[in-house]
Design an enzyme around this catalytic site. Structure first.
Site, mmCIF file in Angstrom:
data_model
loop_
_atom_site.group_PDB
_atom_site.id
_atom_site.type_symbol
_atom_site.label_atom_id
_atom_site.label_comp_id
_atom_site.label_asym_id
_atom_site.label_seq_id
_atom_site.Cartn_x
_atom_site.Cartn_y
_atom_site.Cartn_z
ATOM 1 N N ARG A 1 28.967 29.086 -51.739
ATOM 2 C CA ARG A 1 28.164 30.310 -51.570
ATOM 3 C C ARG A 1 27.826 30.445 -50.093
ATOM 4 O O ARG A 1 27.306 29.504 -49.489
ATOM 5 C CB ARG A 1 26.876 30.253 -52.382
ATOM 6 C CG ARG A 1 25.882 31.312 -51.893
ATOM 7 C CD ARG A 1 24.671 31.491 -52.756
ATOM 8 N NE ARG A 1 25.024 32.154 -53.996
ATOM 9 C CZ ARG A 1 24.121 32.763 -54.778
ATOM 10 N NH1 ARG A 1 22.848 32.785 -54.447
ATOM 11 N NH2 ARG A 1 24.506 33.336 -55.891
ATOM 12 N N HIS B 1 31.023 38.757 -55.482
ATOM 13 C CA HIS B 1 30.263 37.800 -56.307
ATOM 14 C C HIS B 1 30.937 37.722 -57.685
ATOM 15 O O HIS B 1 30.384 38.166 -58.692
ATOM 16 C CB HIS B 1 28.817 38.287 -56.425
ATOM 17 C CG HIS B 1 27.857 37.270 -56.966
ATOM 18 N ND1 HIS B 1 28.192 35.944 -57.164
ATOM 19 C CD2 HIS B 1 26.561 37.378 -57.360
ATOM 20 C CE1 HIS B 1 27.148 35.292 -57.641
ATOM 21 N NE2 HIS B 1 26.148 36.135 -57.776
ATOM 22 N N GLN C 1 29.469 36.348 -61.153
ATOM 23 C CA GLN C 1 28.418 37.209 -61.719
ATOM 24 C C GLN C 1 29.010 38.226 -62.696
ATOM 25 O O GLN C 1 28.446 38.493 -63.758
ATOM 26 C CB GLN C 1 27.698 37.925 -60.567
ATOM 27 C CG GLN C 1 26.629 38.895 -61.006
ATOM 28 C CD GLN C 1 25.405 38.211 -61.586
ATOM 29 O OE1 GLN C 1 24.863 37.295 -61.001
ATOM 30 N NE2 GLN C 1 24.970 38.656 -62.758
ATOM 31 N N ASP D 1 20.764 46.251 -57.963
ATOM 32 C CA ASP D 1 20.617 44.986 -57.232
ATOM 33 C C ASP D 1 19.589 45.237 -56.132
ATOM 34 O O ASP D 1 19.266 46.393 -55.824
ATOM 35 C CB ASP D 1 21.983 44.584 -56.651
ATOM 36 C CG ASP D 1 21.981 43.213 -55.987
ATOM 37 O OD1 ASP D 1 20.992 42.469 -56.112
ATOM 38 O OD2 ASP D 1 22.993 42.886 -55.312
ATOM 39 N N CYS E 1 21.659 41.549 -61.492
ATOM 40 C CA CYS E 1 22.123 40.171 -61.277
ATOM 41 C C CYS E 1 20.945 39.214 -61.070
ATOM 42 O O CYS E 1 21.072 38.025 -61.326
ATOM 43 C CB CYS E 1 23.064 40.129 -60.088
ATOM 44 S SG CYS E 1 22.341 40.834 -58.589
ATOM 45 N N ARG F 1 25.460 33.342 -67.112
ATOM 46 C CA ARG F 1 26.045 32.741 -65.909
ATOM 47 C C ARG F 1 26.533 31.325 -66.230
ATOM 48 O O ARG F 1 27.563 30.883 -65.746
ATOM 49 C CB ARG F 1 25.015 32.673 -64.758
ATOM 50 C CG ARG F 1 24.422 33.990 -64.290
ATOM 51 C CD ARG F 1 25.446 34.930 -63.701
ATOM 52 N NE ARG F 1 26.260 34.305 -62.681
ATOM 53 C CZ ARG F 1 25.839 33.991 -61.432
ATOM 54 N NH1 ARG F 1 24.634 34.291 -61.050
ATOM 55 N NH2 ARG F 1 26.664 33.412 -60.574
HETATM 56 N N1 NVA Z 1 23.434 41.281 -53.274
HETATM 57 C C1 NVA Z 1 22.607 40.123 -53.480
HETATM 58 C C2 NVA Z 1 23.033 39.395 -54.715
HETATM 59 C C3 NVA Z 1 22.200 38.204 -55.062
HETATM 60 C C4 NVA Z 1 22.671 37.518 -56.298
HETATM 61 C C5 NVA Z 1 22.692 39.219 -52.258
HETATM 62 O O1 NVA Z 1 23.797 39.018 -51.723
HETATM 63 O O2 NVA Z 1 21.659 38.734 -51.803
HETATM 64 N N1 CP Z 2 22.518 36.307 -59.564
HETATM 65 C C1 CP Z 2 22.563 35.253 -58.750
HETATM 66 O O1 CP Z 2 23.579 34.935 -58.157
HETATM 67 O O2 CP Z 2 21.392 34.568 -58.657
HETATM 68 P P1 CP Z 2 21.081 33.381 -57.645
HETATM 69 O O3 CP Z 2 21.039 33.977 -56.259
HETATM 70 O O4 CP Z 2 19.756 32.852 -58.085
HETATM 71 O O5 CP Z 2 22.163 32.365 -57.748
#
Ligand code: NVA
Ligand code: CP
Length: 332
Positions: free
Chosen positions: A109, A136, A139, A232, A273, A318
């Site tokens: 990540r 992502h 997800q 989101d 998400c 998830r």
């Molecule tokens: N768009 C958000 C998704 C988090 C799961 C981010 O990248 O922070």
């Molecule tokens: N939805 C998601 O990816 O959550 P986290 O950022 O908590 O992993």
């Protein structure tokens, strides 16, 4: 279904997978969820080890990879944003080569998609994308699984993403919708739409699967008769805090509230998400409230807490879907 074999393959973005392969992962997720609910243990990947590399924070993705890894009998190592040499003292290429010697699979990540692609290229083991700036993909499997738990079949449904429609979640939702024949609508300001290149790719794929991709800033037209309303947060990880003011102005018209849900079908569900700013119970939300007077952001608390909201089923899924991805790519 044709014979599907994903052994050794990385899970970097959904564009790399055929509709049948995505369907296979969803079916496998359902099977693994069923086993978990029945308490059937299956440590099928005993003896293998995986590493989880996080350059951004996480609750769901990290926990899903860890629990899924343990459920499958694997050893799991977690590296937080400050405790590896990657990027600071060691290149991605060298890191990938080292990790590939020790681990059977790598989760990443972090930032650019290019990083996760490089890890896959040089490690020689399956690499799973746990979120990059662009995509992502794990997800989306949980999202479609949740949709199918509510509607049985996702093909032909209308899914509307509201808000920051050029972020990783919106991009991946557009791709999975095109692959599975879901009619996708990105509803947001013109300047926050997915890239023209990705939209064009998805339109071609959607056509093959009898569905459509629509971009619009018209909330009423977008949400009319929708089956799934998705949103989101307005500022993603890695973006500057200083943009909150501009984003609030830009994206407030696209908040998911009661009137949006009422314009959708009566059977519509709400997905997110997570994490979400739907109340004042976080430090970020309190800061925003102090500065801008906003009590809720991308979704109202009323919608978030309603019976149409399936966000916690989605969060649980998830685990089952990430387990399916690891199982499919590692099992002999
Ligand atoms: N768009 C958000 C998704 C988090 C799961 C981010 O990248 O922070
Ligand atoms: N939805 C998601 O990816 O959550 P986290 O950022 O908590 O992993």
């Amino acid at each position: 279904m044709k014979d599907i074999n994903l052994k050794g393959k990385s899970f970097l973005k959904l564009l790399d997978f055929s509709s049948d392969e995505i369907r296979y992962l969803l079916d496998l997720s359902k099977e693994l969820k069923d086993k978990k609910k029945k308490g059937i243990l299956h440590k099928d990947l005993e003896g293998k080890n995986i590493v989880l590399l996080f350059e951004k924070t996480s609750t769901r993705t990290r926990c899903a990879f860890e629990v899924a890894g343990y459920d499958l009998g694997m050893g799991v190592t977690y590296l937080d944003p400050n405790s590896s040499q990657m990027g600071h003292k060691e290149s991605i290429e060298d890191t990938a080569k080292v990790l590939g010697r020790m681990f059977d699979g790598i989760e990443y990540r972090g930032f650019e998609q290019e990083i996760v692609e490089k890890l896959a290229k040089y490690s020689g083991v399956p690499v799973w994308n746990g979120l990059t700036t662009e995509f992502h993909p794990t997800q989306m499997l949980a999202d479609v699984m949740t949709i199918e738990e509510n509607f049985v079949n996702s093909k032909g449904l209308k899914l509307v993403f509201m808000g920051d429609a050029r972020n990783n979640v919106a991009n991946s939702l557009m791709v999975v919708s095109a692959k599975l024949g879901i009619n996708f609508v990105a509803c947001g300001p013109k300047e926050n739409m997915p890239s023209a290149e990705l939209v064009e790719k998805c339109k071609v794929i959607a056509k093959e699967n009898d569905s459509t991709i629509t971009l619009t800033d018209d909330v009423i037209a977008a949400t009319k008769d929708a089956d799934v309303i998705y949103t989101d947060i307005w500022v993603s990880m890695g973006e500057e805090k200083s943009i909150w003011g501009d984003r609030i102005k830009l994206l407030s018209p696209y908040q998911v509230n009661k009137s949006v849900m009422q314009n959708a079908k009566a059977s519509a569900i709400f997905l997110h998400c997570l994490p979400s700013f739907h109340d004042l119970n976080t430090t970020v939300a309190k800061d925003i409230y102090d500065k801008y007077g906003l009590k809720e952001m991308e979704v109202t608390d009323e919608v978030f807490m309603s019976s149409q909201s399936k966000v916690f089923d989605e969060a649980e899924n998830r685990l089952h879907t990430i387990k399916a991805v690891m199982y499919a790519t590692l099992k002999d």
